[in-house]
Design an enzyme around this catalytic site. Structure first.
Site, PDB file in Angstrom:
ATOM      1  N   HIS A   1      -2.085  -8.863   1.615  1.00 12.44           N
ATOM      2  CA  HIS A   1      -1.784  -7.603   2.313  1.00 12.44           C
ATOM      3  C   HIS A   1      -2.925  -7.340   3.310  1.00 12.44           C
ATOM      4  O   HIS A   1      -3.175  -8.160   4.179  1.00 12.44           O
ATOM      5  CB  HIS A   1      -1.597  -6.520   1.241  1.00 12.44           C
ATOM      6  CG  HIS A   1      -0.943  -5.269   1.731  1.00 12.44           C
ATOM      7  ND1 HIS A   1      -0.134  -5.209   2.822  1.00 12.44           N
ATOM      8  CD2 HIS A   1      -0.980  -3.986   1.249  1.00 12.44           C
ATOM      9  CE1 HIS A   1       0.305  -3.971   3.002  1.00 12.44           C
ATOM     10  NE2 HIS A   1      -0.210  -3.207   2.062  1.00 12.44           N
TER      11      HIS A   1
ATOM     12  N   ASP B   1      -1.819  -9.246  11.486  1.00 13.12           N
ATOM     13  CA  ASP B   1      -3.169  -9.675  11.108  1.00 13.12           C
ATOM     14  C   ASP B   1      -3.678 -10.864  11.915  1.00 13.12           C
ATOM     15  O   ASP B   1      -4.880 -11.121  11.952  1.00 13.12           O
ATOM     16  CB  ASP B   1      -3.202 -10.060   9.622  1.00 13.12           C
ATOM     17  CG  ASP B   1      -2.821  -8.894   8.753  1.00 13.12           C
ATOM     18  OD1 ASP B   1      -3.308  -7.787   9.015  1.00 13.12           O
ATOM     19  OD2 ASP B   1      -2.019  -9.087   7.817  1.00 13.12           O
TER      20      ASP B   1
ATOM     21  N   HIS C   1       5.867 -13.368   7.137  1.00  8.96           N
ATOM     22  CA  HIS C   1       5.955 -11.970   6.725  1.00  8.96           C
ATOM     23  C   HIS C   1       7.070 -11.805   5.705  1.00  8.96           C
ATOM     24  O   HIS C   1       8.066 -12.535   5.754  1.00  8.96           O
ATOM     25  CB  HIS C   1       6.229 -11.071   7.940  1.00  8.96           C
ATOM     26  CG  HIS C   1       6.008  -9.622   7.659  1.00  8.96           C
ATOM     27  ND1 HIS C   1       6.998  -8.817   7.156  1.00  8.96           N
ATOM     28  CD2 HIS C   1       4.907  -8.849   7.774  1.00  8.96           C
ATOM     29  CE1 HIS C   1       6.507  -7.592   6.989  1.00  8.96           C
ATOM     30  NE2 HIS C   1       5.243  -7.586   7.354  1.00  8.96           N
TER      31      HIS C   1
ATOM     32  N   SER D   1       0.834  -1.217   0.000  1.00 11.42           N
ATOM     33  CA  SER D   1       0.000   0.000   0.000  1.00 11.42           C
ATOM     34  C   SER D   1       0.864   1.260   0.000  1.00 11.42           C
ATOM     35  O   SER D   1       0.622   2.190  -0.780  1.00 11.42           O
ATOM     36  CB  SER D   1      -0.984   0.008   1.163  1.00 11.42           C
ATOM     37  OG  SER D   1      -0.376  -0.384   2.363  1.00 11.42           O
TER      38      SER D   1
ATOM     39  N   ARG E   1       3.679  -5.701  16.431  1.00  9.56           N
ATOM     40  CA  ARG E   1       2.275  -5.239  16.450  1.00  9.56           C
ATOM     41  C   ARG E   1       1.347  -6.355  16.925  1.00  9.56           C
ATOM     42  O   ARG E   1       0.276  -6.090  17.469  1.00  9.56           O
ATOM     43  CB  ARG E   1       1.877  -4.752  15.046  1.00  9.56           C
ATOM     44  CG  ARG E   1       2.725  -3.583  14.562  1.00  9.56           C
ATOM     45  CD  ARG E   1       2.531  -3.313  13.088  1.00  9.56           C
ATOM     46  NE  ARG E   1       2.976  -4.410  12.260  1.00  9.56           N
ATOM     47  CZ  ARG E   1       2.875  -4.447  10.935  1.00  9.56           C
ATOM     48  NH1 ARG E   1       2.327  -3.425  10.295  1.00  9.56           N
ATOM     49  NH2 ARG E   1       3.306  -5.476  10.249  1.00  9.56           N
TER      50      ARG E   1
HETATM   51  C1  MLT Z   1       2.205  -4.051   6.442  1.00  6.33           C
HETATM   52  O1  MLT Z   1       1.897  -3.589   7.546  1.00  6.33           O
HETATM   53  O2  MLT Z   1       2.161  -3.395   5.404  1.00  6.33           O
HETATM   54  C2  MLT Z   1       2.540  -5.502   6.376  1.00  6.33           C
HETATM   55  O3  MLT Z   1       3.250  -5.890   7.508  1.00  6.33           O
HETATM   56  C3  MLT Z   1       3.184  -5.920   5.100  1.00  6.33           C
HETATM   57  C4  MLT Z   1       4.595  -5.432   4.885  1.00  6.33           C
HETATM   58  O4  MLT Z   1       5.177  -4.754   5.705  1.00  6.33           O
HETATM   59  O5  MLT Z   1       5.139  -5.773   3.804  1.00  6.33           O
END
Ligand code: MLT
Length: 298
Positions: free
Chosen positions: A131, A232, A177, A101, A186
């Site tokens: 994602h 997640d 990940h 994102s 997190r």
């Molecule tokens: C994120 O928070 O965007 C996810 O952990 C995915 C990432 O870091 O690639």
């Protein structure tokens, strides 16, 4: 979509048309970003109340902070849920600049597309199951576990279920990940929240048991670089505990949160005058050479 419609209000777009100097681009990017971030919770709450709560809207409260206000506009009054929203919005706001994102917002923004267009593009990336959509998938999978073996499960039953998932060619959602090689911090924040506020919740206990059971199994497969849970793996169970049960909405929450991180990055990109992104391409001959080397085991 809503974000793209809002671009009619883009100050960056107007300023660009008027020919402002490049050194000022960041100021208009900043204004658009703040306006977008300010409007997002109200828009997201409007959609939630229309889709899931019969359309009766809850007005913004002037005495609540950003996170609590968002929960309030969704219709949640419990102070613990307000606290969860503060935590959720903070930990999901960003994760370096390379996740799908954030990178999409930056690459689209590098073409000097305004922040509304750039953010909308990033949200399309967040909607992918690898994602942002992953947190919905986790809750669905946990419900499948409960349906099949119940909440008060033994370690052996859970191990069998995890193996069954893997052997059917699926992944255990919420584990692994792209860059992390240990338990996602997190995840830990959310676990600490759960231990404090909902230690006896059966779904939280299941999530905890999965934390014991899944990593050794993933290591045993010999196929994963990171067997640990990510952000997640936990969020859906917390939201559901306080009554936000509509998993299809979870990615919207993630998007509201992510706006703060990715748009900050976009402002910096404009302030630093970063150029348009243009990754190098490779030739067919390069691909043939690469494939041959791979086949030869190099
Ligand atoms: C994120 O928070 O965007 C996810 O952990 C995915 C990432 O870091 O690639």
């Amino acid at each position: 979509m809503t974000m793209q419609v809002l671009r009619t209000e883009s100050e960056f777009q107007e300023a660009y048309k008027k020919g402002v100097p490049k050194t000022k681009y960041w100021e208009y990017t900043y204004e658009d970003s703040l306006n977008l971030i300010a409007r997002l919770p109200e828009l997201a709450a409007f959609i939630y109340r229309r889709v899931y709560r019969g359309g009766e809207l809850v007005s913004r409260a002037s005495d609540l902070d950003y996170g609590a206000n968002f929960a309030h506009m969704l219709g949640f009054t419990d102070p613990q849920m307000h606290e969860l929203f503060r935590l959720y919005l903070t930990i999901h706001s960003d994760h370096e600049g390379g996740n799908v994102s954030a990178h999409t917002v930056r690459v689209v923004g590098s073409a000097l597309s305004d922040p509304y267009l750039s953010f909308a593009a990033g949200m399309n990336g967040l909607a992918g199951p690898l994602h942002g959509l992953a947190n919905q998938e986790v809750l669905r999978w946990i419900h499948e576990v409960v349906k099949e073996i119940g909440t008060h499960v033994t370690t052996e039953q859970l191990k069998d279920y995890v193996w069954k998932t893997l052997k059917s060619g699926k992944v255990v959602p919420g584990y692994g990940h792209a860059v992390l090689r240990k338990t996602d911090p997190r995840y830990i924040c959310q676990r600490e929240f759960a231990l404090k506020h909902l230690p006896n919740d059966p779904l939280f206990q299941l999530v905890s048991k999965l934390y014991e059971v899944v990593p050794p199994i993933l290591l045993e497969t010999g196929k994963v670089k990171n067997p640990w849970p990510n952000v997640d793996a936990h969020s859906g169970v917390l939201l559901q505990y306080f009554g936000l049960t509509e998993a299809n909405y979870f990615t919207v929450l993630f998007g509201v949160s992510r706006a703060m991180g990715v748009l900050s990055q976009l402002i910096w990109d404009r302030a630093l005058g970063l150029p348009i992104e243009r990754p190098k391409s490779v030739t067919t001959a390069w691909i043939e050479d690469y494939a041959q080397k791979k086949l030869a085991g190099n």
